[in-house]
Design a protein around this motif. Sequence first.
Motif, mmCIF file in Angstrom:
data_model
loop_
_atom_site.group_PDB
_atom_site.id
_atom_site.type_symbol
_atom_site.label_atom_id
_atom_site.label_comp_id
_atom_site.label_asym_id
_atom_site.label_seq_id
_atom_site.Cartn_x
_atom_site.Cartn_y
_atom_site.Cartn_z
ATOM 1 N N PHE A 101 6.685 3.298 6.615
ATOM 2 C CA PHE A 101 6.715 2.019 6.864
ATOM 3 C C PHE A 101 5.926 1.239 5.676
ATOM 4 N N ILE A 102 4.743 1.718 5.651
ATOM 5 C CA ILE A 102 3.878 1.060 4.570
ATOM 6 C C ILE A 102 4.501 1.366 3.136
ATOM 7 N N ALA A 103 4.743 2.393 2.949
ATOM 8 C CA ALA A 103 5.287 2.716 1.522
ATOM 9 C C ALA A 103 6.575 1.847 1.496
ATOM 10 N N LEU A 104 7.526 1.448 2.456
ATOM 11 C CA LEU A 104 8.591 0.770 2.095
ATOM 12 C C LEU A 104 8.411 -0.643 1.981
ATOM 13 N N VAL A 105 7.352 -1.076 2.569
ATOM 14 C CA VAL A 105 6.914 -2.364 2.631
ATOM 15 C C VAL A 105 6.563 -2.731 1.027
ATOM 16 N N VAL A 106 5.919 -1.711 0.552
ATOM 17 C CA VAL A 106 5.533 -1.510 -0.969
ATOM 18 C C VAL A 106 6.564 -1.670 -1.975
ATOM 19 N N VAL B 11 0.639 4.605 -2.371
ATOM 20 C CA VAL B 11 0.787 5.528 -3.361
ATOM 21 C C VAL B 11 2.379 5.872 -3.184
ATOM 22 N N MET B 12 2.587 6.416 -2.136
ATOM 23 C CA MET B 12 4.004 6.572 -1.876
ATOM 24 C C MET B 12 4.952 5.396 -2.064
ATOM 25 N N GLY B 13 4.581 4.329 -1.862
ATOM 26 C CA GLY B 13 5.333 2.874 -2.215
ATOM 27 C C GLY B 13 5.523 2.945 -3.791
#
Length: 487
Positions: A265-270, A345-347
């Motif tokens: 979720f955090i990655a997609l938000v980024v 980093v994944m984002g």
Amino acid sequence: MPVLWIILIILALAAVGYVMGRQRALASAGGDSRILHSLPSYYGSSVAIFTLVFSLLVLVGWLTIQPIIVDNSVAAMIPDTAIPEASSRSLVMSDVRRVANGLDLAVTGGAISADEARAITTDNTDIRALLAQVGVALGSEVSAPVLEAAQSYRQTSATGQTMMTIAVLAVAIAGFAFAFLRTHKDFRARNVVETAVRYLLIVAASIAILTTIGIVLSLIFNTIEFFQRYPADDFFFGLIWSPSFGGGSQLGIIPLLWGTLYISFIALVVAVPIGIFAAVYLSEYASSRVRSFAKPLIEVLAGIPTIVYGLFALLTVGPLLLSVFGPDGTGWMGAASSVMTAGLVMGIMLIPFVSSLSDDIINAVPQSLRDGALGLGATKSETVKQVVLPAALPGIVGAILLAASRAIGETMIVVLGAGAAARLSLNPFEAMTTVTAKIVSQLTGDADFSSPEALVAFSLGMTLFVITLALNVLALYIVRKYREQYE
């Protein structure tokens, strides 16, 4: 004979068959290619195909079946009394294969002769020292039954290798002779070659389907075996992940799913806002010069190995966040490894997945829609917001779901950036882990696939497969729903 030599011999025989088949066809027509039913190259290709295809099929089949037969026959030789209480037959067979490979290396390297390898026993030499000499390490002592099984494994494998060489070369020669002898000016070589090519294309098109079926079946069978050894309720609804190969494991998947979805979720938000805004700018506002420079530069991010992203998270992003949110800052963060570290980093890694696909989809929107909106008095931004983006929405949703699937399956960034703690927490600055990271940890080393602690990896993989399949079904539904408005 080594497999590489067999393949080279077959290829050489096929090349000879091509030349001889072509010459035989021309000779039967008196040197006039106009009399031939097919072009001369088809006759040569027919001989080459019959030489190659069936011999390679025999080779692949033999290489697939022989290890299974040898393992089963050798495993039956090991008495139950030779299997330690804390081990299993599969682990003992791993030692058998190591000892057999070590003896082969010792013979190849000249340390011992073939006769000495067959006569060697645990009484007349130090097996561990001999294996260490050729770089093979064992975790336990070599017992007499294991050494006897290893010698039988070597002999059976060598016999099978010799038989395989004879069989494969015999089939290649038979195919060569069959195709060569029936080559003449009236032979319909073109039909044979085109039929072979059609079947080759069918096989190539079926590889992806067969691979998917094989993956799913392997996951299903091992998942069923896992649930025969561990309660399904405790797996799907358990809140504690605490594997122990000594027994008493708690294998609840909820903490792993929470960490996976939280980091994704955090990655997609980024990635999603940055990727979509970058795609809109490149496709609608950037000049051709800027676009030709910026788009390849963004796509470079997709080519960076994930281990590099993991090191970036571990050495740069984690310490940076710790300096801001750590004990000297807000105090929310206790260590550099955290959900936020891995998610950020994944984002960054996912930005090119979203931007490149979205850019291609936006460029595929018909120019007539833009011209119509501008002709009605809409501004550039209104055209993008109310015409272009709604028309490209199905493709953009597909790009986002592709990025989500990529985030769910990521491993190295999580291992290095998020930590290994399986916990349920809303604090994004705490260390957590994901399903993929635990699949790696459960299968690292000599895993005993008769234990729930190793089989749980397949259940975790099956869970990820179902989640990804659900995302694909959702994407297909959204695409079909919105596509009807523009077709």
